[in-house]
Design a protein around this motif. Structure first.
Motif, short mmCIF file in Angstrom:
data_model
loop_
_atom_site.label_atom_id
_atom_site.label_comp_id
_atom_site.label_asym_id
_atom_site.label_seq_id
_atom_site.Cartn_x
_atom_site.Cartn_y
_atom_site.Cartn_z
N GLU A 109 19.13 7.49 -1.76
CA GLU A 109 20.25 7.41 -0.83
C GLU A 109 20.73 5.97 -0.65
OE1 GLU A 109 18.04 10.99 -0.54
OE2 GLU A 109 17.32 8.93 -0.20
N SER A 110 19.79 5.03 -0.61
CA SER A 110 20.16 3.63 -0.39
C SER A 110 20.76 2.99 -1.63
CB SER A 110 18.93 2.83 0.06
OG SER A 110 18.45 3.31 1.30
N GLY B 191 10.07 7.09 -7.32
CA GLY B 191 9.34 7.35 -6.09
C GLY B 191 10.29 7.32 -4.91
N PRO B 192 9.79 7.68 -3.72
CA PRO B 192 10.65 7.73 -2.54
C PRO B 192 11.41 6.43 -2.28
CG PRO B 192 8.55 8.76 -2.07
CD PRO B 192 8.42 8.14 -3.43
N GLN B 193 10.80 5.30 -2.62
CA GLN B 193 11.45 4.00 -2.42
C GLN B 193 11.44 3.18 -3.70
OE1 GLN B 193 12.98 2.78 0.37
NE2 GLN B 193 12.68 4.74 1.40
N LEU B 194 11.65 3.84 -4.84
CA LEU B 194 11.63 3.13 -6.12
C LEU B 194 12.55 3.82 -7.13
CD1 LEU B 194 10.47 0.73 -7.64
CD2 LEU B 194 8.60 2.19 -8.41
N CYS B 195 13.60 3.11 -7.52
CA CYS B 195 14.57 3.63 -8.48
C CYS B 195 14.77 2.62 -9.61
CB CYS B 195 15.91 3.90 -7.81
SG CYS B 195 15.88 5.22 -6.58
N GLU C 9 16.34 -11.95 1.41
CA GLU C 9 15.73 -12.40 2.64
C GLU C 9 16.17 -11.57 3.84
OE1 GLU C 9 16.27 -16.53 3.27
OE2 GLU C 9 15.31 -17.14 1.39
N SER C 10 17.43 -11.18 3.85
CA SER C 10 17.94 -10.41 4.99
C SER C 10 17.64 -8.92 4.88
CB SER C 10 19.46 -10.62 5.13
OG SER C 10 20.12 -10.20 3.95
N GLU C 11 17.70 -8.38 3.67
CA GLU C 11 17.50 -6.94 3.50
C GLU C 11 16.13 -6.58 2.93
OE1 GLU C 11 20.53 -4.48 1.99
OE2 GLU C 11 22.14 -5.90 2.40
N ASN C 12 15.41 -7.58 2.44
CA ASN C 12 14.08 -7.34 1.87
C ASN C 12 14.12 -6.31 0.75
OD1 ASN C 12 11.32 -7.79 1.63
ND2 ASN C 12 10.80 -6.14 3.05
N ILE C 13 15.04 -6.50 -0.19
CA ILE C 13 15.18 -5.61 -1.34
C ILE C 13 14.52 -6.27 -2.56
CG2 ILE C 13 16.78 -4.40 -2.88
CD1 ILE C 13 18.83 -4.49 -0.59
N SER C 14 13.47 -5.66 -3.04
CA SER C 14 12.78 -6.19 -4.22
C SER C 14 13.36 -5.56 -5.47
CB SER C 14 11.28 -5.88 -4.12
OG SER C 14 10.61 -6.28 -5.29
N CYS C 15 13.58 -6.37 -6.52
CA CYS C 15 14.09 -5.83 -7.78
C CYS C 15 13.48 -6.60 -8.94
CB CYS C 15 15.61 -5.90 -7.84
SG CYS C 15 16.31 -7.55 -7.75
#
Length: 202
Positions: A60-61, A77-81, A102-108
């Motif tokens: 969704e995100s 996974g639920p939090q891994l695309c 830093e603001s959204e804490n999105i790892s890629c």
């Protein structure tokens, strides 16, 4: 594992691993599977270069980042695309995500791939591959699976119609790998014991 008496009651392969599951389930013979895997790789390598980026977000995100140039390639996974697309589009997305990290804490993380697998960039090879599946099978028929396994395309149990349809194996190259949904399906089995078998530790 099977030679030691460990028999799978169900299987789930990841992308190319679905061919392993299909082969073990008797959908096609090993020789045919190997020919198809070889051809699949050769056709993919003829396509323009592309990139794939693993992103720690839910389906969704991740949707707000998808476009004609960026496709959801894998739902791991639920939090891994994993998203897939042109080198420029993926590089731009990676830069944007890292700048907002830093603001959204999105790892890629950029994956070590040469092409944009499971994306529209694979479309030109689909008809050729489907034709090759028909030729490889020849007069023989693809067989319904003797061991249940999960479809990467649907994330649930593959049907006999899907497994024996060359067009399904064309779709499997192109469409999103629904691995997370497949794990959810397997967890519905009574007291499942998972055994991971693969060449690495990814």
């Amino acid at each position: 594992w099977m030679s030691w008496g460990i028999q799978p009651s169900a299987m789930l392969g990841h992308s190319l691993g679905e061919y392993v599951a299909a082969c073990l389930a008797g959908v096609f013979e090993l020789e045919i599977a190997l020919r198809l895997v070889k051809l699949r790789g050769q056709l993919m390598q003829q396509m323009p270069k592309g990139s794939m980026l693993s992103v720690a977000l839910s389906v969704e995100s991740i949707e707000r980042w998808l476009s004609d140039d960026i496709t959801l390639a894998v739902h791991n996974g639920p939090q891994l695309c994993v998203v897939s697309g042109s080198e420029d589009a993926i590089a731009s997305l990676q830069t944007h995500l890292e700048s907002e990290n830093e603001s959204e804490n999105i790892s890629c993380q950029l994956l070590h791939t040469s092409h944009a697998f499971h994306s529209p960039m694979m479309d030109p090879i689909l008809a050729l591959f489907i034709k090759a599946v028909n030729q490889a099978v020849g007069k023989e028929q693809l067989n319904p699976p003797s061991i249940p396994f999960i479809s990467n395309v649907t994330g649930t149990w593959i049907t006999a119609d899907e497994a024996t349809n060359p067009e399904y194996w064309g779709r499997q190259i192109r469409e999103t790998v629904r691995f997370s949904e497949g794990i959810t399906t397997l967890l519905q089995l009574a007291n499942p014991v998972f055994l991971e078998v693969g060449p690495g530790n990814t």
